[in-house]
Design a protein around this motif. Structure first.
Motif, PDB file in Angstrom:
ATOM      1  N   ARG A  56      17.733  45.978  41.370  1.00  0.00           N
ATOM      2  CA  ARG A  56      18.721  46.960  41.807  1.00  0.00           C
ATOM      3  C   ARG A  56      20.134  46.217  41.596  1.00  0.00           C
ATOM      4  NH1 ARG A  56      16.010  47.623  46.933  1.00  0.00           N
ATOM      5  NH2 ARG A  56      14.730  49.125  46.636  1.00  0.00           N
ATOM      6  N   MET A 105      30.042  45.536  45.487  1.00  0.00           N
ATOM      7  CA  MET A 105      29.004  45.543  46.104  1.00  0.00           C
ATOM      8  C   MET A 105      27.832  44.998  45.457  1.00  0.00           C
ATOM      9  SD  MET A 105      29.729  49.815  47.030  1.00  0.00           S
ATOM     10  CE  MET A 105      28.285  49.964  47.938  1.00  0.00           C
ATOM     11  N   GLU A 120      21.573  46.429  51.329  1.00  0.00           N
ATOM     12  CA  GLU A 120      22.843  46.154  50.218  1.00  0.00           C
ATOM     13  C   GLU A 120      22.516  46.565  49.056  1.00  0.00           C
ATOM     14  OE1 GLU A 120      22.059  43.930  52.662  1.00  0.00           O
ATOM     15  OE2 GLU A 120      23.703  44.017  53.955  1.00  0.00           O
ATOM     16  N   VAL A 172      20.586  48.570  47.841  1.00  0.00           N
ATOM     17  CA  VAL A 172      20.348  50.099  47.715  1.00  0.00           C
ATOM     18  C   VAL A 172      21.370  50.711  47.636  1.00  0.00           C
ATOM     19  CG1 VAL A 172      19.677  52.177  49.085  1.00  0.00           C
ATOM     20  CG2 VAL A 172      18.065  50.207  48.833  1.00  0.00           C
ATOM     21  N   LEU A 173      22.605  50.034  48.672  1.00  0.00           N
ATOM     22  CA  LEU A 173      23.904  50.937  48.594  1.00  0.00           C
ATOM     23  C   LEU A 173      24.652  50.531  47.129  1.00  0.00           C
ATOM     24  CD1 LEU A 173      24.986  50.060  52.593  1.00  0.00           C
ATOM     25  CD2 LEU A 173      23.958  52.414  51.223  1.00  0.00           C
ATOM     26  N   THR A 194      22.903  52.607  44.322  1.00  0.00           N
ATOM     27  CA  THR A 194      23.207  54.069  44.543  1.00  0.00           C
ATOM     28  C   THR A 194      24.661  54.257  44.270  1.00  0.00           C
ATOM     29  OG1 THR A 194      21.755  54.112  46.476  1.00  0.00           O
ATOM     30  CG2 THR A 194      22.982  56.005  46.025  1.00  0.00           C
ATOM     31  N   TYR A 195      25.649  53.512  44.554  1.00  0.00           N
ATOM     32  CA  TYR A 195      27.116  53.504  44.382  1.00  0.00           C
ATOM     33  C   TYR A 195      27.362  53.371  43.002  1.00  0.00           C
ATOM     34  CZ  TYR A 195      31.914  53.452  45.679  1.00  0.00           C
ATOM     35  OH  TYR A 195      33.323  53.624  45.783  1.00  0.00           O
ATOM     36  N   GLN A 211      26.190  56.521  40.492  1.00  0.00           N
ATOM     37  CA  GLN A 211      27.215  57.468  40.658  1.00  0.00           C
ATOM     38  C   GLN A 211      28.735  57.217  39.898  1.00  0.00           C
ATOM     39  OE1 GLN A 211      27.880  59.344  44.562  1.00  0.00           O
ATOM     40  NE2 GLN A 211      25.792  58.294  45.366  1.00  0.00           N
ATOM     41  N   PHE A 264      30.263  35.547  50.674  1.00  0.00           N
ATOM     42  CA  PHE A 264      30.703  36.651  51.674  1.00  0.00           C
ATOM     43  C   PHE A 264      30.278  36.391  53.140  1.00  0.00           C
ATOM     44  CE2 PHE A 264      30.015  38.964  47.778  1.00  0.00           C
ATOM     45  CZ  PHE A 264      31.007  39.696  47.705  1.00  0.00           C
ATOM     46  N   TYR A 308      16.537  53.089  53.809  1.00  0.00           N
ATOM     47  CA  TYR A 308      17.009  52.323  52.534  1.00  0.00           C
ATOM     48  C   TYR A 308      15.985  52.462  51.431  1.00  0.00           C
ATOM     49  CZ  TYR A 308      20.594  51.392  56.118  1.00  0.00           C
ATOM     50  OH  TYR A 308      21.450  51.645  57.143  1.00  0.00           O
ATOM     51  N   ARG A 351      14.460  61.731  50.776  1.00  0.00           N
ATOM     52  CA  ARG A 351      15.568  61.921  51.660  1.00  0.00           C
ATOM     53  C   ARG A 351      15.970  63.324  51.872  1.00  0.00           C
ATOM     54  NH1 ARG A 351      19.186  57.870  48.149  1.00  0.00           N
ATOM     55  NH2 ARG A 351      18.015  55.833  48.542  1.00  0.00           N
ATOM     56  N   LEU A 406      23.791  57.874  54.119  1.00  0.00           N
ATOM     57  CA  LEU A 406      23.524  56.657  53.026  1.00  0.00           C
ATOM     58  C   LEU A 406      24.918  56.842  52.319  1.00  0.00           C
ATOM     59  CD1 LEU A 406      20.112  56.622  51.799  1.00  0.00           C
ATOM     60  CD2 LEU A 406      21.414  54.627  52.337  1.00  0.00           C
ATOM     61  N   GLU A 407      25.368  57.710  51.987  1.00  0.00           N
ATOM     62  CA  GLU A 407      26.671  57.804  50.975  1.00  0.00           C
ATOM     63  C   GLU A 407      27.906  57.393  51.864  1.00  0.00           C
ATOM     64  OE1 GLU A 407      27.085  58.366  47.782  1.00  0.00           O
ATOM     65  OE2 GLU A 407      29.201  58.755  48.060  1.00  0.00           O
ATOM     66  N   ALA A 465      27.538  53.717  52.225  1.00  0.00           N
ATOM     67  CA  ALA A 465      28.180  52.974  50.912  1.00  0.00           C
ATOM     68  C   ALA A 465      29.435  53.086  50.530  1.00  0.00           C
ATOM     69  CB  ALA A 465      27.302  53.889  49.844  1.00  0.00           C
ATOM     70  N   LYS A 473      31.376  50.931  52.830  1.00  0.00           N
ATOM     71  CA  LYS A 473      31.091  49.344  52.275  1.00  0.00           C
ATOM     72  C   LYS A 473      31.880  49.201  51.194  1.00  0.00           C
ATOM     73  CE  LYS A 473      26.986  47.160  52.619  1.00  0.00           C
ATOM     74  NZ  LYS A 473      27.745  45.775  53.271  1.00  0.00           N
ATOM     75  N   LEU A 488      34.772  46.174  51.302  1.00  0.00           N
ATOM     76  CA  LEU A 488      34.948  45.162  50.161  1.00  0.00           C
ATOM     77  C   LEU A 488      36.086  44.822  49.457  1.00  0.00           C
ATOM     78  CD1 LEU A 488      31.015  45.062  48.778  1.00  0.00           C
ATOM     79  CD2 LEU A 488      32.197  43.538  50.768  1.00  0.00           C
TER      80      LEU A 488
END
Lengths: 366, 419
Positions: A241, A296, A313, A315-316, A319-320, A323, B5, B304, B311, B319-320, B323, B326, B330
């Protein structure tokens, strides 16, 4: 300490890959997409950059200090900035090298690791994706049945890059006995393994991918990745990922840069279209998404390098990035208007490529 | 320093204390303070004043040392930006309305630290570093006719050469902590006024107006959609006289090399925007955590590692939300980190602010939606968080103004080329 600055070595790598992308890849990217393949010379030059060997620790024969997902992510972004097909093609050996580094037994490393230090890219690849709309990498329908001393593999795989002529294919399968996903080093000419005709995809057209079927393919138990202990599949998927997220960032940055240049040159109503908020705001939002997606990907990569669980992290991030890549590439097409839809301009290719990330689980590894 | 981080140990330790304050003091008071607008968060103020006072004391001492030792003039904020955004995030997670009432020089202090002379820093900021009574500072920029277009401000500052005083006339609105600074403590307000209306931006100068100055009145405090505990004041200046030395930076107009003061004070936005972004994210995180907690109580968790096809719509939403938060966080971390490394962050600060404002507005609206009839109820805090969150898309530059700044930066356009 929180920091967003690559090391000097990483910066040198970034610069080298950036030059390669600009000078070697971009000039042939359009034709390679149309002709369904990059010239061998471009691949060889790219391999000579040593991105993969440089990310293999010296202890395993490579040239790096430690395997680093962050370093990989930095290089992958630059590669995909050049072209996504090229990036996936060039880094296909990492589909085997990374699992080998992370989970391979000493014997497996001894047998395979040297392949990745050659001057030419090794003919190895991996098979994970299956032809189902609701494919779940963690529950493949390809099966591995344990029989005395070996495993018997059955199933259908797709999106296997460079499968034709591959000497080894790392095949992921559901091991019902152990109730887990295992990966197996399968010889390309193993009886029962068949590589089908090259696939025809919406994008990444320069990347040769193939369906692979396995019918009662026998694999010695010693060729199960990680041996008895198997592999940490969840971690491997996190590495994948991160790789894909970084590649997506490269694609969108490429699209954004192009759109910015175009918008500043293209004049309508007597002024560059970039001086209109309708265009300028769209580009500004894209710029924010590119940076957010990159941060990310970096964070997930950093967690992996720290040896921490990066499932959430990664997965997010993925996914982000999936898109954002489509949003940015689409905005780039929109900025060019009618020209954006014409294949002579690269943005429509980037939109086709960007949409692929939602389907690419396991197609890259960092 | 390679990409990392890792949250520094000192921040982690501070966060434990901040979280205790947020959980123990702010959350229990949050609802009552929202229902009783303009009531002061007494406990929170009492708890935070000594901490801020000591911090300001250390910062002042450092600034004094820097001046004496001829150290580089631009010291930046006394306390590290990274520490501040973590604190702001956590306090806003507790209650953003109360957080905004924190007794500190804040934006006024940032401007004075950025462009004030050592003498001014001592004269204006010492009050924030001593005493038992809390003191507030505020920044007054916006006027009824000058919102995003700050160059349109009409408040004037005219030098009376006979007395060597500036005479201020005009009206400022939407001034956070204006009443606390002028009426309820011995504080001060940094007021932007023009010394030459025809000169546009070059004529705009920041002036320090102290509490008790004749001719300065807080005419009203706003009644708001959210952040009701926060003090949002209108201040009117009628022939308000202040000493000549209360101007920050040079009084000269139109000379290229004397726009330093204006630029320096505008640079406080580069510091304040990451702070507002962090504050926004605190509210968003509060809502997200609350939603996850309530969902978990109904047996709904967030998977996740599961494929998208497995889902539910709600899981996908959550989840959105995660994300997006986050992503905003950041961007904020990066904008703050650049300040601490002495690098410019104008683009990054606006990116963070735009993203955070938009994201938390959406996240909190989503939270109310997901929690159905209970989410909409004033029994819980989610509906309040939704109202509180919206301000982040508005103050310190609306999402649109910050998008415009991002656009200009990435396109290499001036404010004249891209309007």
């Amino acid at each position: 300490m929180i920091s967003f600055t690559p090391t000097e070595e990483q910066q040198m790598l970034i610069d080298a890959v950036r030059r390669y992308s600009a000078n070697e890849v971009r000039p042939v990217a359009h034709d390679s997409d149309e002709n369904c393949g990059f010239p061998d010379k471009v691949i060889r030059t790219g391999w000579a950059l040593g991105i993969l060997p440089g990310n293999i620790p010296e202890a395993l024969g490579g040239f790096g200090d430690a395997h680093s997902a962050v370093t990989g992510a930095l290089a992958y972004e630059e590669l995909a900035y050049g072209d996504l097909s090229l990036a996936l093609h060039l880094m296909a050996p990492a589909l085997v090298a990374v699992p080998l580094m992370l989970d391979g037994t000493p014997d497996q490393r001894a047998e395979f690791m040297d392949l990745f230090l050659d001057e030419t890219p090794p003919p190895v690849t991996a098979a994970l994706i299956e032809p189902r709309i609701n494919f779940d990498p963690a529950r493949p329908q390809t099966t591995a049945a344990a029989e005395n001393g070996h495993f018997r593999l059955n199933g259908r795989k797709v999106y296997v890059p460079l499968a034709e002529g591959a000497e080894w294919i790392l095949v992921y399968a559901w091991n019902a006995g152990a109730e887990r996903v295992d990966a197996f080093f399968v010889r390309g000419d193993a009886p029962g393994l068949a590589v089908g005709p090259r696939e025809r995809l919406m994008g990444v057209r320069a990347l040769p991918t193939y369906p692979v079927t396995l019918e009662d393919v026998q694999v010695e138990a010693a060729y199960r990745l990680g041996g008895e202990a198997g592999a940490d599949f969840a971690r491997l998927m996190a590495h994948s990922r991160v790789a894909l997220a970084a590649l997506a960032v490269g694609v969108m940055r490429g699209a954004l840069d192009y759109a910015i240049d175009y918008a500043k040159q293209r004049e309508q109503f007597g002024a560059p279209i970039a001086t209109r908020q309708a265009i300028a705001f769209m580009l500004a939002e894209c710029a924010i998404e590119v940076d957010a997606a990159r941060l990310m990907a970096w964070e997930a990569a950093w967690k992996l390098d720290q040896g921490q669980d990066a499932t959430r992290e990664s997965v997010l991030a993925k996914t982000y990035a999936d898109q954002a890549a489509v949003m940015v590439a689409d905005s780039a097409v929109q900025t060019l208007g009618g020209y954006g839809y014409i294949r002579e301009y690269p943005v429509e290719r980037w939109l086709r490529n960007a949409r692929g990330f939602a389907a690419f689980d396991g197609l890259a590894m960092v | 320093m390679p990409i990392s981080f890792e949250i520094p140990e000192r921040i982690q330790q501070n966060l434990q204390m901040t979280e205790a304050l947020a959980t123990g003091i702010m959350r229990p008071e949050a609802r009552a303070l929202d229902e009783n607008e303009h009531q002061r968060p007494e406990t929170f103020i009492k708890m935070t004043w000594p901490v801020n006072r000591e911090q300001q004391k250390r910062a002042l001492d450092r600034l004094a040392k820097g001046a004496a030792g001829e150290a580089p003039r631009r010291e930046g904020p006394g306390i590290r930006m990274l520490d501040m955004i973590y604190t702001f995030e956590m306090l806003s997670w507790g209650d953003v309305g109360q957080m905004l009432c924190m007794p500190t020089a804040l934006l006024a202090g940032a401007a004075i630290e950025a462009v004030g002379t050592p003498e001014q820093q001592e004269r204006f900021l010492r009050r924030y570093a001593e005493g038992d009574a809390p003191v507030w500072g505020a920044m007054a920029m916006t006027e009824p006719g000058a919102g995003s277009d700050t160059s349109a401000i009409q408040t004037t500052a005219v030098l009376d050469e006979a007395t060597n005083e500036w005479v201020l006339n005009g009206e400022k609105i939407f001034c956070t902590n204006g009443k606390l600074a002028l009426d309820e403590s011995n504080g001060l307000v940094v007021v932007w006024a023009t010394v030459d209306r025809s000169a546009g931006r070059a004529g705009m100068k920041p002036f320090v107006v102290e509490a008790g100055t004749p001719g300065v009145t807080v005419e009203k405090v706003e009644i708001k959609h959210g952040i009701r505990a926060s003090d949002t004041a209108s201040i009117v200046f009628r022939d308000a006289r202040i000493p000549y030395d209360n101007i920050l930076g040079s009084p000269e107009v139109r000379q290229r090399d004397t726009t330093e003061g204006f630029k320096g004070a505008m640079a406080t936005f580069d510091a304040s925007r990451p702070l507002i972004a962090a504050s926004a994210i605190g509210v968003g995180r509060a809502a997200l955590e609350f939603v996850k907690e309530k969902l978990a109580a109904e047996g709904i968790t967030i998977p996740y590692g599961e494929p998208v096809h497995a889902r539910t719509a709600v899981q996908r939403d959550v989840l959105e939300m995660e994300a997006q938060l986050k992503a905003a966080w950041l961007l904020t971390l990066r904008a703050a980190s650049l300040v601490d490394h002495g690098q410019t962050n104008n683009l990054e600060a606006s990116m963070a602010k735009t993203k955070a404002g938009k994201v938390v507005t959406w996240v909190t609206q989503k939270a109310v939606e997901i929690l159905g009839p209970l989410g909409y109820s004033r029994e819980w805090l989610v509906e309040k968080w939704m109202r509180d969150a919206k301000i982040n898309d508005i103050y310190e530059g609306t999402g649109q103004i910050n998008t415009l700044i991002v656009a200009r930066r990435i396109l290499g356009y001036s404010s004249r080329e891209l309007r």
